[in-house]
Enzyme design. Structure first.
Site, PDB file in Angstrom:
ATOM      1  CB  SER A   1      -0.937  -0.232   1.731  1.00 52.85           C
ATOM      2  OG  SER A   1      -0.529  -0.047   2.366  1.00 52.85           O
TER       3      SER A   1
ATOM      4  CG  HIS B   1      -4.155  -1.414  -1.666  1.00 55.41           C
ATOM      5  ND1 HIS B   1      -3.497  -0.082  -2.075  1.00 55.41           N
ATOM      6  CD2 HIS B   1      -3.646  -1.570  -0.653  1.00 55.41           C
ATOM      7  CE1 HIS B   1      -3.931   0.038  -0.707  1.00 55.41           C
ATOM      8  NE2 HIS B   1      -3.633  -0.694  -0.277  1.00 55.41           N
TER       9      HIS B   1
ATOM     10  CE  LYS C   1      -7.449  -0.297   1.137  1.00 58.13           C
ATOM     11  NZ  LYS C   1      -7.815  -0.542   2.340  1.00 58.13           N
TER      12      LYS C   1
END
Length: 370
Positions: free
Chosen positions: A167, A195, A226
């Site tokens: 990240s 991610h 996300k």
């Protein structure tokens, strides 16, 4: 006494330039802080799906094992199909997924090998488990093997735990090598693809990026907060893993389930991700950002992900404030989120950005730090 002690500790944090405060989000600035990579948090179809999900009520009213199992299994079935696994299980957050999965599966007599730069939720999950934990150097396969060679024979089960995409640096774990090592040493890989999902492998994540097929010894963790633009976490794996977690994972058993409206929104987000055009647009933007950031000497290597660390050390917060005064929000990241000396501006791009946005950011950063 308690209050004065807290004040002294806060003063120490301030003196060390580590004080944090909440900042209200502004709509009038160019935002390079968000993890909403596909801009699905405000997508009109997702918002309509959330509204439709409100027919179930504002909240789920209980845990999944009591009154909270509403439309959740629909999303779990779709996520399992998406990740090409046997089953999936939803958690209220990505953080609770990591601490719940790791602390339930990893026991006394087991060994966890954890990448040095793993996310805090992985670190906390390891601490909550009763397993022994060894840290291997970041993305360093040789370091991983050296620990296994020395320690393997002393333990019942081996777990190798890594982020898929890291990240703070945006780099990708060498999953091909990690999977090969896990097979060789009879270990289990737990990959947090928070991610990577929606970003790599045509949106399916880091395993697909490496053309790795899910197998019995791979457990995939993901988030809905996300690229999905919402809230929640999930784990995907074999049937036995999911059934075991339903029965033993404390952050699953004792948490109120996700609001059904957010589940409805995530279903629509998943549908849009599977269409492919948003992930393709994100990759186009990454290529544009690579070209422009290289021209301004902000990066040395092209990124494959939308995360760009601009390492500035002690100047980080000064530069972040300068950008904010000029209409750009790109947050400064300090210790303990990153090691001391590696403080950085974390630039996060999305499908809503344009080339002129990258130019503007690059020019301002170049003016400030050159």
């Amino acid at each position: 006494m308690f209050r004065s002690e807290l004040r002294r500790e806060l003063e120490t944090i301030m003196r060390n330039n580590l004080y944090r405060s909440l900042r209200k989000k502004r709509e009038d600035i160019l935002d390079f802080s968000s993890n909403d990579y596909l801009c699905l948090s405000k997508h009109p179809e997702v918002i309509e799906a959330v509204k439709e999900g409100l027919k179930y009520g504002l909240g789920s009213t209980g845990s999944r094992l009591t009154s909270g199992n509403i439309n959740h299994e629909i999303l779990e079935e779709r996520l399992a199909e998406f990740k090409e696994t046997e089953r999936a299980l939803l958690y209220p957050t990505g953080y609770s997924t990591n601490i719940g999965v790791i602390s339930a599966l990893c026991k006394r007599g087991d060994l966890i090998l954890s990448d040095r730069l793993n996310h805090a939720s992985i670190i906390d999950g390891c601490r909550l488990s009763r397993a022994d934990v060894e840290i291997y150097e970041h993305c360093n396969v040789e370091s991983l093997v050296n620990i296994l060679e020395e320690k393997r024979k002393n333990y019942n089960n081996i777990f190798i735990i890594t982020d898929g995409v890291f990240s703070m640096d945006g780099d990708i774990a060498p999953l091909e090598d990690i999977k090969r090592i896990a097979d060789e040493y009879n270990g289990v890989v737990i990959v947090d693809d928070a991610h990577g999902t929606g970003v790599l492998g045509r949106g399916k994540g880091t395993l697909k990026h490496f053309n790795l097929k899910p197998s019995d010894n791979i457990i995939q963790i993901g988030t809905l907060s996300k690229a999905f633009g919402g809230l929640g976490g999930f784990v995907c794996g074999i049937e036995e893993v999911i059934e075991y977690l339903i029965n033993t994972s404390r952050s699953f058993i004792y948490s109120t389930a996700l609001p059904p409206s957010l589940v409805s929104g995530a279903l629509k987000s998943l549908e849009l991700i599977e269409e492919g055009h948003l992930t393709k647009k994100l990759q186009e933007n990454i290529r544009s950002a690579n070209r422009i950031f290289r021209r301004y000497n902000l990066i040395e290597e092209d990124s494959l992900t939308p995360i760009y660390p601009i390492i500035l050390g002690d100047r980080t917060m000064e530069v972040s404030e300068y950008l904010l005064k000029n209409g750009i929000y790109a947050p400064g990241i300090r210790y303990p989120s990153v090691p001391k000396g590696l403080e950085r501006i974390r630039v996060s791009i999305n499908v809503g950005h344009r080339e002129e946005d990258f130019e503007r950011l690059g020019r301002l950063l170049n003016d400030c730090i050159s």
